[in-house]
Design an enzyme around this catalytic site. Structure first.
Site, PDB file in Angstrom:
ATOM      1  N   GLY A   1       0.825  -1.207   0.000  1.00 30.65           N
ATOM      2  CA  GLY A   1       0.000   0.000   0.000  1.00 30.65           C
ATOM      3  C   GLY A   1       0.855   1.251   0.000  1.00 30.65           C
TER       4      GLY A   1
ATOM      5  N   GLN B   1       0.125   7.713   4.491  1.00 28.20           N
ATOM      6  CA  GLN B   1       0.198   7.465   3.052  1.00 28.20           C
ATOM      7  C   GLN B   1      -0.548   8.537   2.269  1.00 28.20           C
ATOM      8  OE1 GLN B   1      -1.080   3.396   2.556  1.00 28.20           O
ATOM      9  NE2 GLN B   1       0.759   2.592   3.557  1.00 28.20           N
TER      10      GLN B   1
ATOM     11  N   ASP C   1       0.319  -0.375  12.896  1.00 26.03           N
ATOM     12  CA  ASP C   1       0.665  -1.724  12.401  1.00 26.03           C
ATOM     13  C   ASP C   1       0.880  -2.726  13.533  1.00 26.03           C
ATOM     14  OD1 ASP C   1       0.530  -0.816   9.800  1.00 26.03           O
ATOM     15  OD2 ASP C   1       2.659  -0.320   9.711  1.00 26.03           O
TER      16      ASP C   1
ATOM     17  N   ARG D   1      -7.793  -6.550   9.472  1.00 19.47           N
ATOM     18  CA  ARG D   1      -7.126  -7.057  10.681  1.00 19.47           C
ATOM     19  C   ARG D   1      -8.050  -7.084  11.889  1.00 19.47           C
ATOM     20  NH1 ARG D   1      -1.257  -4.066   9.730  1.00 19.47           N
ATOM     21  NH2 ARG D   1      -0.548  -5.550   8.156  1.00 19.47           N
TER      22      ARG D   1
HETATM   23  C1  S3P Z   1       2.855   3.670   6.228  1.00 16.63           C
HETATM   24  C2  S3P Z   1       1.729   4.190   6.804  1.00 16.63           C
HETATM   25  C3  S3P Z   1       0.710   3.366   7.466  1.00 16.63           C
HETATM   26  C4  S3P Z   1       1.176   1.958   7.768  1.00 16.63           C
HETATM   27  C5  S3P Z   1       1.954   1.369   6.638  1.00 16.63           C
HETATM   28  C6  S3P Z   1       3.154   2.228   6.276  1.00 16.63           C
HETATM   29  C7  S3P Z   1       3.795   4.598   5.555  1.00 16.63           C
HETATM   30  O1  S3P Z   1      -0.439   3.309   6.631  1.00 16.63           O
HETATM   31  O2  S3P Z   1       0.087   1.131   8.080  1.00 16.63           O
HETATM   32  O3  S3P Z   1       2.439   0.066   6.985  1.00 16.63           O
HETATM   33  O4  S3P Z   1       4.937   4.178   5.272  1.00 16.63           O
HETATM   34  O5  S3P Z   1       3.425   5.750   5.320  1.00 16.63           O
HETATM   35  P1  S3P Z   1      -1.544   4.492   6.665  1.00 16.63           P
HETATM   36  O6  S3P Z   1      -0.831   5.743   6.459  1.00 16.63           O
HETATM   37  O7  S3P Z   1      -2.496   4.212   5.545  1.00 16.63           O
HETATM   38  O8  S3P Z   1      -2.192   4.361   8.007  1.00 16.63           O
END
Ligand code: S3P
Length: 449
Positions: free
Chosen positions: A102, A177, A328, A359
């Site tokens: 993701g 993200q 996480d 989850r």
């Molecule tokens: C991450 C942000 C998180 C996390 C993912 C890594 C990142 O997701 O769960 O494993 O590197 O920005 P979200 O920003 O969607 O919560």
């Protein structure tokens, strides 16, 4: 890269002996993705040390090559990236395959959205179920066009904006993200691009953009949130990156050492960015014996060695505000809670439904099969710790989710009967050496007969 046409690899964990030894966990996944991406946008040569060589990050390395950067592996965790400069990304000939990641997919959607190129994104079955509208919506406001499957899902195409426009975007979800995708699009956009996040999420993008010479300002307004602004079209200058150990990977041997009676384990060089340390706060409240030694800074991030000793834990009430700092870590925290004495309530977990798997449902289902009293009420997860180890003796479906796989293997190290996971292959996305590293500490993992 794992061959996902190969059959699943079941794995069993059983209670055996105390865990003992000194280990180091692989590099931080979030920082590794960003180091490759920002290195690819910088002018000059970026040297990265300690890069996580898990599947997710290797997909990002391939994607950056497909977008025109030179990315070369020099040795164990040592990489060299020769960037193209902001605005210099080339249109990839093939679809970018981000596998299970993701972070890779969403951050890259942001990067390409402000370049005049068309980029196709594909991923595995898990990634193809995850919502991408959360990044597509702000990127479309900036002038990109996104053609996706129903629900904004992969496969999708991003038609990058020829004349991207800066926006001020209030993210409806606490997501690093989403924040990062908009800020990265802002890099090739004239003017100032602002993201307002209701709750602070991990800030590796802000830190690393500054490290590469971008102007990023952060203001916190009580009652509104954290407002992050990037000034568009900076010259990013190549800068060395030292990647600390991933606290989200450290969480598995850490909780294993807390639970398996008689264990004592030291985990070296764990990143302790305050936007990532929620699990340590929870475990401290639960009575865990964790000592932070040798606190220092490495590559602009705080790190320490964690000395962990087994002991009994008590239940705790985990506030929703803490979720972004440990998003996480809920699968493994739930395993710790299942072995604690008393009730643990984990509040505000809506985002867990859209991770590599659902989850919230998966934890409840898996713990239930292992004989734990567990329930989901709204977005809260409630685990009743009986003060002894759960029955175990179940097979857990991991749904292409590395953290679910590792969490239930840890439970198997203390359960009365072995715990079997249906497929250990996804672990390679974030922690390729998990099995040998845990086995070296004394963990009883084996392929079921
Ligand atoms: C991450 C942000 C998180 C996390 C993912 C890594 C990142 O997701 O769960 O494993 O590197 O920005 P979200 O920003 O969607 O919560």
């Amino acid at each position: 890269m794992a061959d996902h046409s190969a059959p699943p690899l079941p794995l069993t964990a059983r209670a055996d002996r105390p865990l003992a030894g000194d280990i180091a966990v692989p590099g931080d996944k979030s920082i590794s993705h960003r180091a490759l991406m920002f290195g690819a946008l910088a002018v000059g040569e970026t040297r990265i040390d300690g890069l996580l060589e898990g599947e997710d990050v290797l997909r990002t390395a391939d994607a950056m090559r497909a977008l025109g950067a030179e990315v070369e592996r020099l040795g164990d965790g040592a990489w060299r990236v020769h960037g193209v400069g902001i605005g210099g990304l080339a249109e990839p000939v093939q679809a970018l395959d981000l596998g299970n990641s993701g972070t890779g997919a969403r951050l890259l959607m942001g990067l390409v959205a402000a370049h005049p190129i068309t980029t196709f994104f594909v991923g595995d079955a898990s990634l193809s179920r995850r919502p991408m509208a959360r990044v597509a919506t702000p990127l479309e406001q900036m002038g990109a066009r996104i053609v996706a499957r129903e629900g904004g899902r992969l496969p999708l195409a991003v038609v990058g904006a020829r004349a991207p426009m800066p926006i001020r975007y209030r993210s409806p979800v606490p997501s690093a993200q989403v924040k990062s995708a908009v800020l990265l699009a802002g890099l090739n956009t004239p003017g100032a691009t602002t993201v307002i996040e209701p709750q602070q999420t991990r800030d590796h993008t802000e830190r690393m953009l500054r490290h590469f010479g971008a102007s990023v300002t952060v203001e916190t307004e009580p009652g509104v949130g954290r407002r992050i602004t990037v000034a568009g079209q900076p010259e990013l200058v190549a800068a060395p990156v030292i990647v600390p150990g991933d606290p989200s990977s450290a969480a598995f041997p850490l909780v294993a050492a807390l639970l398996v009676p008689g264990s004592e384990v030291t985990i070296a060089n764990v990143g302790l960015n305050p936007s990532r340390t929620g699990l340590l706060s929870c475990l401290a409240e639960m009575g865990a014996d964790i000592v932070l030694e040798n606190r220092r800074e490495a590559g602009g991030e705080p790190v320490a060695d964690l000395r962990v000793r087994a002991g009994s834990l008590r239940g705790a009430d985990i506030p929703a505000e803490r979720a972004p700092t440990m998003i996480d870590e809920y699968p493994i925290l739930a395993v710790a809670a299942a072995c604690a004495r008393g009730r643990t309530v984990m509040r505000g977990l809506a985002e867990l439904r859209v991770k590599e798997s659902d989850r919230l449902a998966g934890i409840a289902e898996g713990l239930g099969r292992c004989g734990v009293r567990v329930s989901v009420e709204g977005d809260d997860l409630i685990v009743e710790g009986a003060g002894n180890f759960p029955a175990g003796g179940a097979t857990i479906e991991t749904h292409l989710d590395h953290r679910m796989a590792m969490a239930f293997l840890v439970l198997g190290l203390v359960a009365n009967q072995p715990v079997r996971i249906d497929d250990a292959r996804p672990i390679a996305t974030s922690f390729p050496d998990f099995e040998p590293l845990m086995a070296g500490l004394g963990a009883g993992f084996g392929v079921p007969g």
